[in-house]
Design a protein around this motif. Structure first.
Motif, PDB file in Angstrom:
ATOM      1  N   ALA A  17       0.850  -1.186   0.000  1.00  0.00           N
ATOM      2  CA  ALA A  17       0.000   0.000   0.000  1.00  0.00           C
ATOM      3  C   ALA A  17       0.876   1.222   0.000  1.00  0.00           C
ATOM      4  CB  ALA A  17      -0.873  -0.014   1.246  1.00  0.00           C
ATOM      5  N   ALA A  18       1.834   1.141   0.788  1.00  0.00           N
ATOM      6  CA  ALA A  18       2.660   2.318   0.864  1.00  0.00           C
ATOM      7  C   ALA A  18       3.516   2.418  -0.358  1.00  0.00           C
ATOM      8  CB  ALA A  18       3.528   2.216   2.088  1.00  0.00           C
ATOM      9  N   TRP A  19       3.752   1.369  -0.915  1.00  0.00           N
ATOM     10  CA  TRP A  19       4.687   1.346  -2.022  1.00  0.00           C
ATOM     11  C   TRP A  19       3.992   1.681  -3.311  1.00  0.00           C
ATOM     12  CZ3 TRP A  19       9.593   1.170  -2.094  1.00  0.00           C
ATOM     13  CH2 TRP A  19      10.237   0.737  -3.216  1.00  0.00           C
ATOM     14  N   ARG A  20       3.780   2.850  -3.497  1.00  0.00           N
ATOM     15  CA  ARG A  20       3.110   3.185  -4.717  1.00  0.00           C
ATOM     16  C   ARG A  20       3.979   3.867  -5.704  1.00  0.00           C
ATOM     17  NH1 ARG A  20      -1.400   1.049  -4.729  1.00  0.00           N
ATOM     18  NH2 ARG A  20      -2.312   1.344  -2.841  1.00  0.00           N
ATOM     19  N   ALA A  21       4.191   5.028  -5.438  1.00  0.00           N
ATOM     20  CA  ALA A  21       4.994   5.761  -6.392  1.00  0.00           C
ATOM     21  C   ALA A  21       6.351   5.134  -6.405  1.00  0.00           C
ATOM     22  CB  ALA A  21       5.136   7.153  -5.874  1.00  0.00           C
ATOM     23  N   GLY A  22       6.852   5.076  -7.479  1.00  0.00           N
ATOM     24  CA  GLY A  22       8.140   4.423  -7.557  1.00  0.00           C
ATOM     25  C   GLY A  22       9.075   4.881  -6.466  1.00  0.00           C
ATOM     26  N   ASP A  23       9.093   6.080  -6.238  1.00  0.00           N
ATOM     27  CA  ASP A  23      10.098   6.496  -5.295  1.00  0.00           C
ATOM     28  C   ASP A  23       9.656   6.546  -3.877  1.00  0.00           C
ATOM     29  OD1 ASP A  23       9.892   8.302  -7.766  1.00  0.00           O
ATOM     30  OD2 ASP A  23      11.931   7.673  -7.464  1.00  0.00           O
ATOM     31  N   VAL A  24       8.474   6.427  -3.689  1.00  0.00           N
ATOM     32  CA  VAL A  24       8.056   6.576  -2.303  1.00  0.00           C
ATOM     33  C   VAL A  24       7.868   5.209  -1.698  1.00  0.00           C
ATOM     34  CG1 VAL A  24       6.217   7.275  -0.832  1.00  0.00           C
ATOM     35  CG2 VAL A  24       6.926   8.723  -2.697  1.00  0.00           C
ATOM     36  N   VAL A 149      13.772  -1.912  -4.282  1.00  0.00           N
ATOM     37  CA  VAL A 149      13.376  -0.565  -4.686  1.00  0.00           C
ATOM     38  C   VAL A 149      13.868  -0.265  -6.089  1.00  0.00           C
ATOM     39  CG1 VAL A 149      13.607   1.892  -4.178  1.00  0.00           C
ATOM     40  CG2 VAL A 149      13.411   0.251  -2.321  1.00  0.00           C
ATOM     41  N   ARG A 150      15.077  -0.610  -6.280  1.00  0.00           N
ATOM     42  CA  ARG A 150      15.670  -0.302  -7.575  1.00  0.00           C
ATOM     43  C   ARG A 150      14.919  -0.990  -8.693  1.00  0.00           C
ATOM     44  NH1 ARG A 150      20.631  -1.940  -6.587  1.00  0.00           N
ATOM     45  NH2 ARG A 150      21.218   0.002  -5.598  1.00  0.00           N
ATOM     46  N   LYS A 151      14.613  -2.178  -8.465  1.00  0.00           N
ATOM     47  CA  LYS A 151      13.920  -2.924  -9.496  1.00  0.00           C
ATOM     48  C   LYS A 151      12.553  -2.329  -9.762  1.00  0.00           C
ATOM     49  CE  LYS A 151      13.453  -7.708 -10.801  1.00  0.00           C
ATOM     50  NZ  LYS A 151      14.483  -7.978 -11.726  1.00  0.00           N
ATOM     51  N   LYS A 152      11.931  -1.979  -8.737  1.00  0.00           N
ATOM     52  CA  LYS A 152      10.622  -1.401  -8.934  1.00  0.00           C
ATOM     53  C   LYS A 152      10.700  -0.098  -9.668  1.00  0.00           C
ATOM     54  CE  LYS A 152       7.743  -3.403  -5.489  1.00  0.00           C
ATOM     55  NZ  LYS A 152       6.524  -3.622  -6.208  1.00  0.00           N
ATOM     56  N   ARG A 153      11.629   0.647  -9.299  1.00  0.00           N
ATOM     57  CA  ARG A 153      11.781   1.930  -9.949  1.00  0.00           C
ATOM     58  C   ARG A 153      12.020   1.743 -11.424  1.00  0.00           C
ATOM     59  NH1 ARG A 153      13.288   6.862  -7.908  1.00  0.00           N
ATOM     60  NH2 ARG A 153      14.744   7.099  -9.611  1.00  0.00           N
ATOM     61  N   ASN A 154      12.833   0.837 -11.705  1.00  0.00           N
ATOM     62  CA  ASN A 154      13.134   0.612 -13.103  1.00  0.00           C
ATOM     63  C   ASN A 154      11.925   0.141 -13.851  1.00  0.00           C
ATOM     64  OD1 ASN A 154      15.705   1.348 -12.764  1.00  0.00           O
ATOM     65  ND2 ASN A 154      16.498  -0.714 -12.506  1.00  0.00           N
ATOM     66  N   GLU A 489      20.862  -0.344 -21.187  1.00  0.00           N
ATOM     67  CA  GLU A 489      19.971   0.195 -20.211  1.00  0.00           C
ATOM     68  C   GLU A 489      19.087  -0.850 -19.667  1.00  0.00           C
ATOM     69  OE1 GLU A 489      18.484   3.894 -21.159  1.00  0.00           O
ATOM     70  OE2 GLU A 489      19.237   3.569 -23.064  1.00  0.00           O
ATOM     71  N   LEU A 490      18.763  -1.591 -20.508  1.00  0.00           N
ATOM     72  CA  LEU A 490      17.820  -2.550 -20.025  1.00  0.00           C
ATOM     73  C   LEU A 490      18.405  -3.197 -18.834  1.00  0.00           C
ATOM     74  CD1 LEU A 490      16.672  -3.906 -23.310  1.00  0.00           C
ATOM     75  CD2 LEU A 490      15.555  -2.460 -21.689  1.00  0.00           C
ATOM     76  N   SER A 491      19.547  -3.491 -19.018  1.00  0.00           N
ATOM     77  CA  SER A 491      20.126  -4.157 -17.884  1.00  0.00           C
ATOM     78  C   SER A 491      20.205  -3.183 -16.768  1.00  0.00           C
ATOM     79  CB  SER A 491      21.514  -4.599 -18.223  1.00  0.00           C
ATOM     80  OG  SER A 491      22.147  -3.517 -18.822  1.00  0.00           O
ATOM     81  N   GLY A 492      20.466  -2.050 -17.163  1.00  0.00           N
ATOM     82  CA  GLY A 492      20.637  -1.142 -16.068  1.00  0.00           C
ATOM     83  C   GLY A 492      19.342  -0.726 -15.448  1.00  0.00           C
ATOM     84  N   ASN A 493      18.720   0.067 -16.151  1.00  0.00           N
ATOM     85  CA  ASN A 493      17.595   0.609 -15.491  1.00  0.00           C
ATOM     86  C   ASN A 493      16.374  -0.221 -15.503  1.00  0.00           C
ATOM     87  OD1 ASN A 493      19.199   2.726 -15.405  1.00  0.00           O
ATOM     88  ND2 ASN A 493      18.771   3.091 -17.498  1.00  0.00           N
ATOM     89  N   SER A 494      15.885  -0.191 -16.565  1.00  0.00           N
ATOM     90  CA  SER A 494      14.598  -0.832 -16.487  1.00  0.00           C
ATOM     91  C   SER A 494      14.715  -2.290 -16.311  1.00  0.00           C
ATOM     92  CB  SER A 494      13.807  -0.578 -17.736  1.00  0.00           C
ATOM     93  OG  SER A 494      14.681  -0.601 -18.784  1.00  0.00           O
ATOM     94  N   PHE A 495      15.710  -2.773 -16.762  1.00  0.00           N
ATOM     95  CA  PHE A 495      15.703  -4.181 -16.620  1.00  0.00           C
ATOM     96  C   PHE A 495      16.562  -4.538 -15.503  1.00  0.00           C
ATOM     97  CE2 PHE A 495      15.518  -2.813 -20.772  1.00  0.00           C
ATOM     98  CZ  PHE A 495      14.261  -3.245 -21.041  1.00  0.00           C
ATOM     99  N   PRO A 496      15.930  -4.933 -14.643  1.00  0.00           N
ATOM    100  CA  PRO A 496      16.683  -5.281 -13.468  1.00  0.00           C
ATOM    101  C   PRO A 496      17.533  -6.458 -13.735  1.00  0.00           C
ATOM    102  CG  PRO A 496      14.383  -5.619 -13.202  1.00  0.00           C
ATOM    103  CD  PRO A 496      14.570  -4.982 -14.512  1.00  0.00           C
TER     104      PRO A 496
END
Lengths: 680, 146
Positions: A17-24, A149-154, A489-496
């Motif tokens: 629930a709390a984990w909504r916005a990627g960063d929050v 977190v990182r993965k989610k953000r990505n 990038e994929l590996s990096g960011n979006s792709f965890p």
């Protein structure tokens, strides 16, 4: 060992629930993080469990890899992270890592008493997001939440980019995605990934559907103008002020250009890291028809853009793809990444992207499913994938389906892509067209990527309806970037991917990467045909679980696995199958996207894991999946091939190649991709 | 013995275990994990280690007795042993494991056999010492509660 999987769900609820916005993150986070720990040594297991409990995590113990896998499969969203030992009697830890990456796309941490460089490297290449040396200290475990977190953000970023914005659930992401998807494309270009994400999140968070603030949307045309200006000035001498002057676009500010330039530079750097052919690509870009597949690297970014801009994307994308592919071939390593990361891409499954192995004259039958996540076909696969993704993104704008006529072979891909588009998928031909070009000239899967990219783009375009084609507009630009960047990038960011094994080039996670990824993801999302993801996503609310997306990663995995040897074709097929069924909306996860690209060209043969990589990313991107599409854990798509009905995929691909796209539908059901955000 | 005295003894014995190199930092990590919810955590872990390592030792002995010697299997067992013993902080045991693995890599069967004997000795010695230590701790705890 006691498998206590207990509060998983509960914690999920609270934490998610709390984990909504990627960063929050939720206040109590990282408390309640659901960890699955696997180790055959009972003593170590007990110690780890106690340590993790002390960190306030929810722990489930397992002393066998098989048990762990079945636990994970039973409860896809029941865990946030997995910690596994390397040496286990029933299954090699790396194999487990791959499985998890493909199927569930969860971050996986490896542990071992062995601290030898080769073992650690193996962890990296297989996609582990971290490697702990035994004996493990509690301090090392305290921070494992960062991987979650990182993965989610990505993932979110990817989703945003893909433009699937409409999802209610993905609110936080939406804002970001909205950027991409909405026609306004608010500066998605830079939005992604790096700090932009934060900005965006903050900004967009509240904005559920469209961008709140007017942002510069780097459309294909705009980007092309930008690129032209930069080329004219010389990349080294290109300063924002001069670029701005040359571009002469009213309303464009120096800051816009500066940030765009920054991204572009990162993108180029990435490309050069990958293929060192940046220059070539650029040239190839110019001639869409030629689809010269010079160094993909340059192509990737440039091509896509150019393509997008000129509507000739197909050719260009192909070129890019090729370049990428070419570059990639050298960069085999990249592939792994794409595959893993690609998971996302594949999720897109551009149904339309039928890469048709490139040679085919766009038999519309070729579903873009290639992208289905099995970037296999693309040999340069990874690059190609990236390109594809990029392309798709670009393709989106480009709708260039017209390319059908482009290069002979290459065109076929494109054509196919275009065909797929006509299918109704957004991917339209443009993407398809992109693809064809690639295969022919490049002879490498490069196209597939491009195609995928294109397809993705297409999808995005088609989707525009949703997010005003965030994909398209922004996508194109981003897409372009993606392809090149995507692998990295994929590996990096979006792709965890974590370590994105193959994607060496991708390491530069520069902004572009993120953008690309997100874009790709976003764009892919719109593949209506790839609803597979959307379906999946739909019912998943993205809490901060990594894989919510409904996207069964399995599918993606399959795609990935197929990739290793096959052609994207099959994957594409599968994608297609999905896409059409899925229409859920945004998600279009790219299912097709990923795959088709690969097949382009190589579809029949090699689609090795390499391809899978990039495609995955594409797919992920397109799929508005908020969840992480990125098959983070294991980039080794190859491995999966065994597991997932490769044969099926292969045959599907082959079929595709033959012009009859045999949608391997459901083979790839992207379980893994948390595409929940995919607007259905 | 009064509690204070017992506590002093416990502290002394504990310190000597570290000073003499029987235990390392990791043992302290285990101690830190011990809390009211798991008041005998360290002892439980050590027990678990000893019962599991008995099995490993048995496997290694068998493998060493076989001819031809399967070095990779031996190495594998020893890797597990090393991981296990390092997780409880059994420093000397861990060192013997490393030594064994070196001989294994070199294909030196004699070296392996020799080292294994030493390893078993260290393993048994530590067990005795830790058992005595835990007993003292328990006594101290009982002393305190009484």
């Amino acid at each position: 060992m006691n498998l206590t999987n207990g509060k998983g769900s509960m914690s999920t609820a609270s934490s998610s629930a709390a984990w909504r916005a990627g960063d929050v993150v939720p206040d109590q986070f990282p408390a309640g993080l659901r960890v699955l720990v696997v180790d055959d040594d009972p003593t170590c297991l007990m110690i780890l469990e106690k340590m993790l409990r002390t960190c306030l995590y929810e722990v489930t113990k397992c002393n066998r890899a098989e048990t762990a896998l079945s636990l994970l499969r039973e409860n896809k969203n029941g865990y946030d992270i997995v910690i596994s030992d390397v040496h286990m009697p029933d299954m090699d830890g790396f194999k487990l890592l791959e499985h998890i990456g493909l199927e569930m796309d969860l971050p996986v941490i490896m542990m071992s008493a062995d601290d030898g460089k080769s073992v650690v490297m193996k962890g990296v290449t297989h996609g582990a997001c971290d490697y702990l040396i035994k004996p493990v200290r509690i301090e090392a475990l305290k921070n494992i939440w960062q991987h979650v977190v990182r993965k989610k953000r990505n993932e979110w970023k990817d989703l945003e980019q893909s433009g699937s914005v409409e999802e209610g659930d993905r609110q936080p992401k939406q804002s970001e995605e909205a950027d991409y998807s909405s026609s306004a494309n608010e500066g998605n270009w830079r939005n992604s990934k790096k700090r932009k994400d934060e900005e965006e999140d903050a900004e967009e968070r509240d904005d559920t559907s469209t961008l709140k603030k007017p942002r510069v949307v780097w459309s294909v045309e705009l980007h092309q103008q930008f690129v032209a200006a930069v080329n004219q000035l010389g990349i080294d001498k290109a300063v924002p002020k001069k670029i701005l002057e040359l571009m002469n676009v009213p309303g464009l500010t120096r800051e816009n250009v500066a940030s765009h330039l920054q991204k572009y530079r990162l993108y180029l750097r990435r490309l050069s890291g990958v293929s060192q052919h940046q220059n070539n690509l650029t040239n190839s870009f110019i001639n869409p028809q030629e689809a010269s597949y010079g160094p993909l690297s340059s192509l990737n970014g440039l091509d896509l853009q150019t393509l997008a801009a000129t509507g000739q994307l197909p050719a260009q994308s192909l070129a890019t793809l090729q370049a990428a592919g070419l570059g990639r071939s050298a960069v085999k390593s990249r592939m792994p990444m794409p595959i893993v990361d690609q998971r996302n891409l594949f999720s897109f499954e551009n149904p339309k992207l039928r890469f048709g192995e490139g040679q085919q004259q766009i038999s519309s039958s070729k579903p873009m499913n290639f992208l289905h996540g099995i970037p296999t076909t693309m040999e340069p696969k990874q690059l190609a994938n990236l390109h594809h993704s990029a392309q798709s993104l670009g393709g989106m704008n480009m709708q260039v389906n017209a390319h059908g006529g482009q290069g002979g072979q290459g065109d076929s891909l494109l054509m196919q892509m275009s065909q797929s588009q006509s299918r109704g998928q957004i991917l339209n031909e443009t993407t398809g067209s992109h693809v064809p070009t690639l295969p022919s000239s490049i002879g490498q899967p490069v196209l597939p990527n491009a195609v995928v990219g294109g397809v993705l783009a297409r999808n995005g375009l088609a989707e525009n309806g949703r997010g005003t084609g965030y994909i398209q507009v922004s996508q194109s630009s981003s897409m372009l970037n993606f392809p090149l960047n995507s692998p990295a990038e994929l590996s990096g960011n979006s792709f965890p991917l974590g370590s994105a094994p193959g994607i060496s080039s991708l390491t530069s996670k520069g902004t572009f990467q993120e953008e690309v990824n997100s874009e790709i993801k976003g764009s892919v999302g719109f593949m209506p045909s790839y609803d597979i993801f959307s379906d999946l996503n739909n019912h998943k609310s993205h809490d901060w679980e990594l894989h919510n997306v409904g996207m069964t990663f399995n599918a993606s995995h399959q795609a990935n696995s197929l990739q290793s040897n096959l052609d994207v074709g099959s994957s594409v097929l599968s994608h297609q199958g999905f896409s059409s069924s899925q229409r859920t909306g945004q998600n279009r996860n790219i299912s097709a996207v990923g795959k088709p690209i690969f097949t382009a060209g190589d579809a029949t043969d090699h689609v090795n894991a390499n391809n899978v990589g990039p495609l995955n990313t594409f797919f992920d991107n397109s799929v508005r999946v908020k969840s992480e599409i990125v098959p983070d854990a294991n980039c080794d798509t190859n491995i999966f091939s065994e597991q997932f009905g490769q044969e099926d995929l292969m045959s599907a691909l082959l079929k595709q190649q033959q012009g009859g796209v045999a949608p391997a539908e459901n083979e790839f059901d992207f379980d893994g991709y948390p595409l929940d955000n995919i607007p259905v | 013995m009064d509690t204070k005295h017992l506590k002093q003894q416990v502290a002394y014995v504990r310190k000597s275990l570290f000073d003499q190199g029987y235990l390392d930092d990791q043992f302290m990590q285990l101690e830190d994990l011990q809390d009211d919810a798991n008041p005998n955590f360290v002892e439980e872990i050590v027990s678990s280690f000893y019962s599991d390592s008995a099995r490993l030792i048995h496997n290694i002995e068998q493998a060493l007795a076989r001819r031809p010697v399967d070095f990779s299997k031996l190495d594998d067992y020893m890797h597990q042993f090393k991981g296990s013993s390092s997780s409880i902080g059994a420093k000397k045991v861990k060192m013997e494991c490393s030594q064994f693995r070196e001989y294994c890599c070199a294909g030196n069967i004699e070296g392996c056999i020799r080292t294994f004997q030493q390893l078993k000795q260290e393993h048994a010695t530590l067990r005795r010492k830790l058992e005595a230590y835990f007993q003292l701790v328990r006594q101290t705890g009982q002393g305190e509660t009484s």
